[in-house]
Enzyme design. Structure first.
Site, PDB file in Angstrom:
ATOM      1  N   ASP A 252      -2.686   0.274  10.883  1.00 42.67           N
ATOM      2  CA  ASP A 252      -2.501  -0.039   9.453  1.00 42.67           C
ATOM      3  C   ASP A 252      -3.030   1.092   8.576  1.00 42.67           C
ATOM      4  O   ASP A 252      -2.830   1.066   7.360  1.00 42.67           O
ATOM      5  CB  ASP A 252      -3.182  -1.359   9.083  1.00 42.67           C
ATOM      6  N   ASN A 253      -3.685   2.064   9.172  1.00 41.01           N
ATOM      7  CA  ASN A 253      -4.169   3.215   8.402  1.00 41.01           C
ATOM      8  C   ASN A 253      -3.360   4.478   8.691  1.00 41.01           C
ATOM      9  O   ASN A 253      -3.790   5.579   8.361  1.00 41.01           O
ATOM     10  CB  ASN A 253      -5.653   3.460   8.699  1.00 41.01           C
TER      11      ASN A 253
HETATM   12  P1  AMP Z   1      -9.677  -0.948   6.281  1.00 43.11           P
HETATM   13  O1  AMP Z   1     -10.521  -1.032   7.508  1.00 43.11           O
HETATM   14  O2  AMP Z   1     -10.426  -0.506   5.061  1.00 43.11           O
HETATM   15  O3  AMP Z   1      -8.447  -0.140   6.504  1.00 43.11           O
HETATM   16  O4  AMP Z   1      -9.242  -2.426   5.923  1.00 43.11           O
HETATM   17  C1  AMP Z   1      -8.631  -3.296   6.844  1.00 43.11           C
HETATM   18  C2  AMP Z   1      -8.071  -4.489   6.119  1.00 43.11           C
HETATM   19  O5  AMP Z   1      -9.112  -5.213   5.462  1.00 43.11           O
HETATM   20  C3  AMP Z   1      -7.057  -4.155   5.047  1.00 43.11           C
HETATM   21  O6  AMP Z   1      -6.070  -5.153   5.066  1.00 43.11           O
HETATM   22  C4  AMP Z   1      -7.868  -4.204   3.779  1.00 43.11           C
HETATM   23  O7  AMP Z   1      -7.077  -4.486   2.648  1.00 43.11           O
HETATM   24  C5  AMP Z   1      -8.831  -5.337   4.071  1.00 43.11           C
HETATM   25  N1  AMP Z   1     -10.083  -5.215   3.313  1.00 43.11           N
HETATM   26  C6  AMP Z   1     -11.063  -4.309   3.467  1.00 43.11           C
HETATM   27  N2  AMP Z   1     -12.065  -4.520   2.605  1.00 43.11           N
HETATM   28  C7  AMP Z   1     -11.716  -5.604   1.879  1.00 43.11           C
HETATM   29  C8  AMP Z   1     -12.338  -6.331   0.812  1.00 43.11           C
HETATM   30  N3  AMP Z   1     -13.536  -5.991   0.327  1.00 43.11           N
HETATM   31  N4  AMP Z   1     -11.687  -7.404   0.309  1.00 43.11           N
HETATM   32  C9  AMP Z   1     -10.498  -7.766   0.800  1.00 43.11           C
HETATM   33  N5  AMP Z   1      -9.862  -7.116   1.793  1.00 43.11           N
HETATM   34  C10 AMP Z   1     -10.453  -6.060   2.327  1.00 43.11           C
HETATM   35 MG    MG Z   2      -6.857   0.385   5.628  1.00 47.39          MG
END
Ligand code: AMP
Ligand code: MG
Length: 488
Positions: A252-253
């Site tokens: 997803d990244n």
């Molecule tokens: P990431 O690891 O930052 O790529 O995030 C993984 C998933 O978690 C993605 O779908 C983000 O949108 C969600 N996410 C991360 N931090 C938050 C947050 N504080 N509130 C809501 N969703 C989050």
């Molecule tokens: Mg992400």
């Protein structure tokens, strides 16, 4: 009047059906203020610089006011996180405010990160903290300065609304720009839900808008996978060559157009260690520095899997097969360039032997390569400034004599070589401690000047900038305790 009215919106992602996103407004924040703004990104959008200080600007980029023509939404996606499929992720705290079309600089999707809860928040608060917003803002601009494909950053706004992480932190929003935020996981979500029409719609959308040259092909979907695979392999080579560790290479990244996307617990290699893990939460080292190329390939396989309903298995395999060779060639080409050597077989052992020595001696990755521009290839030269970076000086001597022999054999001119090498070996990278200093000043003193100073230095990482010599230094002792994790 809306002073930002000449941002002309043409929101193509919003034309997709509700399978792909949810329309919603950002959640306003109390008393937002401007923390940082990036004139380079203003130029991309054609925004006049003085708008940064207009109250409407802060209101718009903190989610408190809506811009004319914007169509705010959060996108759905899924993804493999640390090797495991998670059926629903999505923009949990990001809101796309629209796509601005600039006559000369192309189209940019504008996204607020930290704009409040969305249907994809999964229990999260939808917010971002100042610390991680500064890190994303600075690193995306640093990567751009290094010539590595990346999303860009427009600004950071802050709010005194407390945000709970391991401790109470300051809330902030970072505004990001990208031609598109479509990820590998944007396709996976529909594959695993068996929504085959939606896979095709998104693939057609991606081809039409971001890869129009591939539409002519008899097999556009497999050439799409091939092209994304190629770009990903090249991006991985660029990351490796500059010593960048992403930290969370979940599917997803991974950007569908091959950009560096989603800056979390990233790190630039300092003391060279191939097994370096920048993300404190990555206990098994899945995303360690030396794993990144393989993970890049694995992620492309996940993408191909999601697009498989649109192509023959053989074509998918064929598309993926280019990864290994593309990565290996590009990586070695870049490393030869870093040594000022021609890209040929004889150069390879000099690259690999040097990296082995650097690992044994924990030499600073950026500084060592930068200093090699000053290598004197004359017979019997000692090169002590370089030599002294190694614990075992004699080991360096053996390598150095081979290197200088090779340079003499190819008739390399030291001065000409130095100029070339300084164009590919940065003097300045975003070391964690540099970001940390800017973060602490912002958090503790509301002093945001260090963010702007770093942005400026890192926008020209190959220039000497002697007045900023200190910013090229190896981390001080206090920096050893900095830990970066997924918490953001
Ligand atoms: P990431 O690891 O930052 O790529 O995030 C993984 C998933 O978690 C993605 O779908 C983000 O949108 C969600 N996410 C991360 N931090 C938050 C947050 N504080 N509130 C809501 N969703 C989050
Ligand atoms: Mg992400």
């Amino acid at each position: 009047m809306n002073p930002l009215q000449y941002l002309v919106f043409n929101n193509r992602y919003a034309t997709l059906s509700e399978s792909f996103h949810t329309r919603l407004d950002p959640t306003p924040v109390p008393d937002p203020y401007l923390v940082a703004w990036n004139p380079d990104a203003f130029d991309l959008l054609g925004l006049q610089h003085d708008l940064a200080h207009h109250p409407d600007f802060v209101a718009a980029f903190s989610g408190n006011a809506k811009l004319d023509g914007s169509d705010t939404l959060s996108a759905i996606y899924a993804g493999h996180q640390f090797g495991h499929y998670v059926p629903q992720l999505g923009d949990g705290r990001a809101i796309l405010i629209g796509e601005a079309a600039h006559p000369d600089n192309g189209r940019w999707e504008i996204q607020l990160k930290g704009a409040g809860r969305t249907p994809y928040s999964r229990g999260g608060d939808g917010r971002a903290v100042l610390r991680s917003s500064i890190r994303e803002y600075l690193c995306s601009e640093a990567m751009h300065g290094l010539g590595i494909p990346t999303t860009r950053a427009l600004c950071i706004t802050g709010t005194d609304m407390p945000v709970m992480r391991e401790s109470v932190e300051t809330g902030a929003l970072v505004t990001r720009l990208s031609p598109t935020f479509i990820r590998f996981g944007s396709f996976e979500v529909f594959f695993y839900r068996n929504q085959l029409d939606d896979i095709k719609t998104l693939a057609d959308f991606t081809l039409t808008h971001y890869f129009p040259e591939l539409l002519e092909d008899a097999k556009p979907y497999s050439v799409l996978v091939r092209e994304v695979t190629r770009r990903t392999a090249i991006l991985m080579a660029q990351w490796q060559a500059v010593g960048f560790c992403h930290g969370v290479m979940n599917t997803d990244n991974m950007s569908i157009i091959g950009l560096t996307l989603d800056y979390g617990p990233y790190g630039f290699m300092e003391a060279y260690d191939p097994g370096y893990i920048c993300n404190h939460s990555d206990h098994d080292g899945r995303y360690a520095y030396d794993q990144q190329p393989n993970i890049g390939a694995w992620n492309c396989t996940c993408l191909a899997q999601a697009l498989l309903p649109l192509m023959e298995l053989e074509d998918a395999q064929d598309a993926l097969s280019i990864y290994g060779e593309t990565f290996a060639t590009e990586y070695m080409r870049l490393m030869c360039e870093k040594l000022g050597l021609p890209f040929e077989e004889e150069s390879a052992p000099l690259v690999t032997n040097l990296l082995d020595l650097m690992a044994q001696n924990r030499v600073d990755y950026t500084n060592l390569f930068r200093s090699l521009a000053k290598f004197d290839s004359g017979e019997g030269a000692v090169n002590s400034a370089i030599r002294d970076q190694f614990l075992v000086r004699e080991a360096f001597d053996a390598w150095a004599s081979k290197y200088s022999e090779r340079l003499r054999a190819i008739g390399s001119n030291d001065e000409v070589r130095a100029v070339r090498m300084n164009r590919v070996n940065p003097k300045y990278v975003l070391r964690n401690y540099l970001a940390e200093v800017a973060i602490r000043k912002a958090r503790d003193e509301r002093d945001y000047t260090e963010i702007e100073k770093l942005r400026l230095i890192l926008s020209k990482p190959f220039d000497e900038q002697p007045e900023f010599e200190d910013y090229a230094k190896e981390p001080p002792d206090w920096a050893k305790s900095i830990e970066v994790s997924c918490s953001s």
